[in-house]
Motif scaffolding. Structure first.
Motif, PDB file in Angstrom:
ATOM      1  N   ALA A  14       0.819  -1.102   0.091  1.00  0.00           N
ATOM      2  CA  ALA A  14      -0.025   0.141  -0.059  1.00  0.00           C
ATOM      3  C   ALA A  14       0.786   1.086   0.098  1.00  0.00           C
ATOM      4  O   ALA A  14       1.850   1.056   0.412  1.00  0.00           O
ATOM      5  CB  ALA A  14      -0.977  -0.124   1.150  1.00  0.00           C
ATOM      6  N   ASP A  15       0.269   2.385  -0.338  1.00  0.00           N
ATOM      7  CA  ASP A  15       0.861   3.544  -0.068  1.00  0.00           C
ATOM      8  C   ASP A  15       0.585   3.967   1.348  1.00  0.00           C
ATOM      9  O   ASP A  15      -0.739   4.016   1.741  1.00  0.00           O
ATOM     10  CB  ASP A  15       0.268   4.606  -1.076  1.00  0.00           C
ATOM     11  CG  ASP A  15       0.473   6.048  -0.895  1.00  0.00           C
ATOM     12  OD1 ASP A  15       1.342   6.411   0.194  1.00  0.00           O
ATOM     13  OD2 ASP A  15       0.202   7.171  -1.580  1.00  0.00           O
ATOM     14  N   ILE A  16       1.762   4.130   1.998  1.00  0.00           N
ATOM     15  CA  ILE A  16       1.578   4.499   3.677  1.00  0.00           C
ATOM     16  C   ILE A  16       0.720   5.681   3.926  1.00  0.00           C
ATOM     17  O   ILE A  16       0.076   5.667   5.002  1.00  0.00           O
ATOM     18  CB  ILE A  16       2.972   4.238   4.269  1.00  0.00           C
ATOM     19  CG1 ILE A  16       2.629   4.120   5.968  1.00  0.00           C
ATOM     20  CG2 ILE A  16       3.822   5.610   4.133  1.00  0.00           C
ATOM     21  CD1 ILE A  16       3.986   3.784   6.434  1.00  0.00           C
ATOM     22  N   THR A  17       0.633   6.664   3.265  1.00  0.00           N
ATOM     23  CA  THR A  17      -0.304   7.729   3.184  1.00  0.00           C
ATOM     24  C   THR A  17      -1.614   7.638   3.325  1.00  0.00           C
ATOM     25  O   THR A  17      -2.362   8.636   3.743  1.00  0.00           O
ATOM     26  CB  THR A  17       0.101   9.009   2.465  1.00  0.00           C
ATOM     27  OG1 THR A  17      -0.170   8.606   1.051  1.00  0.00           O
ATOM     28  CG2 THR A  17       1.712   9.173   2.449  1.00  0.00           C
ATOM     29  N   CYS A  35      15.443   1.040   2.964  1.00  0.00           N
ATOM     30  CA  CYS A  35      15.496   0.271   1.770  1.00  0.00           C
ATOM     31  C   CYS A  35      15.340   0.741   0.449  1.00  0.00           C
ATOM     32  O   CYS A  35      15.374   0.120  -0.606  1.00  0.00           O
ATOM     33  CB  CYS A  35      14.480  -0.906   1.962  1.00  0.00           C
ATOM     34  SG  CYS A  35      14.827  -2.013   3.230  1.00  0.00           S
ATOM     35  N   GLY A  36      15.297   2.404   0.545  1.00  0.00           N
ATOM     36  CA  GLY A  36      15.369   2.896  -0.833  1.00  0.00           C
ATOM     37  C   GLY A  36      16.608   3.840  -1.126  1.00  0.00           C
ATOM     38  O   GLY A  36      17.494   3.176  -1.306  1.00  0.00           O
ATOM     39  N   ALA A  37      16.489   5.011  -1.031  1.00  0.00           N
ATOM     40  CA  ALA A  37      17.750   5.712  -1.316  1.00  0.00           C
ATOM     41  C   ALA A  37      18.831   5.463  -0.312  1.00  0.00           C
ATOM     42  O   ALA A  37      20.195   5.834  -0.871  1.00  0.00           O
ATOM     43  CB  ALA A  37      17.201   7.213  -1.100  1.00  0.00           C
ATOM     44  N   LEU A  42      13.382  17.835   7.128  1.00  0.00           N
ATOM     45  CA  LEU A  42      12.652  19.059   6.447  1.00  0.00           C
ATOM     46  C   LEU A  42      12.098  18.373   5.114  1.00  0.00           C
ATOM     47  O   LEU A  42      11.909  19.210   3.975  1.00  0.00           O
ATOM     48  CB  LEU A  42      13.535  20.027   6.253  1.00  0.00           C
ATOM     49  CG  LEU A  42      14.066  20.760   7.644  1.00  0.00           C
ATOM     50  CD1 LEU A  42      14.865  22.012   7.264  1.00  0.00           C
ATOM     51  CD2 LEU A  42      12.785  21.235   8.505  1.00  0.00           C
ATOM     52  N   GLY A  43      11.726  17.050   5.063  1.00  0.00           N
ATOM     53  CA  GLY A  43      11.484  16.570   3.883  1.00  0.00           C
ATOM     54  C   GLY A  43      12.393  15.946   2.803  1.00  0.00           C
ATOM     55  O   GLY A  43      13.756  16.287   3.059  1.00  0.00           O
ATOM     56  N   GLY A  44      11.968  15.244   1.862  1.00  0.00           N
ATOM     57  CA  GLY A  44      12.936  14.781   0.834  1.00  0.00           C
ATOM     58  C   GLY A  44      12.097  13.958  -0.401  1.00  0.00           C
ATOM     59  O   GLY A  44      11.006  14.171  -0.598  1.00  0.00           O
ATOM     60  N   PHE A  47       3.710  -3.606   8.328  1.00  0.00           N
ATOM     61  CA  PHE A  47       4.762  -3.379   7.603  1.00  0.00           C
ATOM     62  C   PHE A  47       4.243  -3.199   6.005  1.00  0.00           C
ATOM     63  O   PHE A  47       3.653  -3.904   5.658  1.00  0.00           O
ATOM     64  CB  PHE A  47       5.747  -4.576   7.400  1.00  0.00           C
ATOM     65  CG  PHE A  47       6.602  -4.914   8.862  1.00  0.00           C
ATOM     66  CD1 PHE A  47       7.461  -4.219   9.338  1.00  0.00           C
ATOM     67  CD2 PHE A  47       5.903  -5.932   9.423  1.00  0.00           C
ATOM     68  CE1 PHE A  47       7.799  -4.346  10.680  1.00  0.00           C
ATOM     69  CE2 PHE A  47       6.612  -6.349  10.720  1.00  0.00           C
ATOM     70  CZ  PHE A  47       7.653  -5.418  11.378  1.00  0.00           C
ATOM     71  N   CYS A  48       4.239  -1.678   5.723  1.00  0.00           N
ATOM     72  CA  CYS A  48       3.621  -1.194   4.704  1.00  0.00           C
ATOM     73  C   CYS A  48       4.674  -1.326   3.327  1.00  0.00           C
ATOM     74  O   CYS A  48       5.682  -0.557   3.506  1.00  0.00           O
ATOM     75  CB  CYS A  48       2.985   0.206   4.916  1.00  0.00           C
ATOM     76  SG  CYS A  48       2.397   0.798   3.432  1.00  0.00           S
ATOM     77  N   CYS A  49       4.677  -2.027   2.420  1.00  0.00           N
ATOM     78  CA  CYS A  49       5.434  -2.113   1.446  1.00  0.00           C
ATOM     79  C   CYS A  49       4.804  -1.505   0.064  1.00  0.00           C
ATOM     80  O   CYS A  49       3.648  -1.590  -0.075  1.00  0.00           O
ATOM     81  CB  CYS A  49       5.358  -3.713   1.165  1.00  0.00           C
ATOM     82  SG  CYS A  49       6.145  -4.728   2.506  1.00  0.00           S
TER      83      CYS A  49
END
Ligand code: AR6
Length: 169
Positions: free
Chosen positions: A9-12, A118-120, A28-30, A151-153
């Motif tokens: 899912a999209d965690i948002t 696990c991403g950037a 401050l975001g990314g 655990f939202c993937c």
């Protein structure tokens, strides 16, 4: 009794008490999940984050969720993978532990984690999944205030990794 689950899912979009953000030291975001959370929460989230003076790697800070369907966002900063000799394993485990501690202090019952680092930040997936599941499992053995930890993937492959590891518990 706490249920542990892995979903794609999209965690948002998750209507849980709190979601965890895989942030950076500035808070401050990314890009990645951090960018998605700030976009969905709206500018008030960034305004609150500006008051927090950043966050050390392996630690966590909490804000409200603003336009998100969750009440809180727990911002944690995972380690950048540098080959494994820079304390990455301990720092990643600390992200999960510190997030759970903060959640517990705020009486949060339902919590969703993304795949931190696990991403950037390039952490090897199987190792990161093992640390995530093992650390959360160990923490909830000592406390049972949580009803659901997700655990939202973002993709199916990641979900399969979590699923497999959860079945091994
Ligand atoms: N919902 C759930 N998971 C997501 C979403 C989403 N909407 N978007 C991405 N993912 P990353 P990191 C997954 O790079 O490695 C940011 O710029 C994604 O597929 O977001 O901890 C921060 O500001 C991956 O599996 O976080 C930092 O600078 C996982 O979330 C840096 O990236 C984490 O990928 C942190 O890097």
């Amino acid at each position: 009794m706490t249920t542990l689950q892995a979903i794609k899912a999209d965690i948002t979009t998750l209507p849980v008490d709190a979601i965890v953000n895989a942030a950076n030291n500035s808070l401050l975001g990314g890009g990645g999940v951090d960018g998605a959370i700030h976009r969905a929460a709206g500018p008030e989230l960034l305004a609150e984050c500006r008051t927090l003076n950043g966050c050390l790697t392996g630690e966590a800070k909490i804000t409200r969720g603003y336009q998100l369907p969750c009440q809180y966002v727990i911002h944690t900063v995972g380690p950048v993978w540098q080959g494994g000799d820079a304390d990455e394993v301990a720092l990643l485990a600390s992200c999960y532990r510190e997030s759970l501690l903060l959640a517990e202090r705020h009486q949060i019952k339902t919590l969703a984690f993304p795949a931190i680092s696990c991403g950037a930040y390039g952490f090897p997936i199987e190792q990161a999944v093992d640390i995530a599941v093992r650390t959360v499992h160990e923490c909830i053995k000592q406390r049972n205030g949580f009803s659901l930890i997700t655990f939202c993937c973002f993709d199916e492959t990641m979900q399969q990794h979590y699923q497999q590891r959860l079945e091994g518990l």
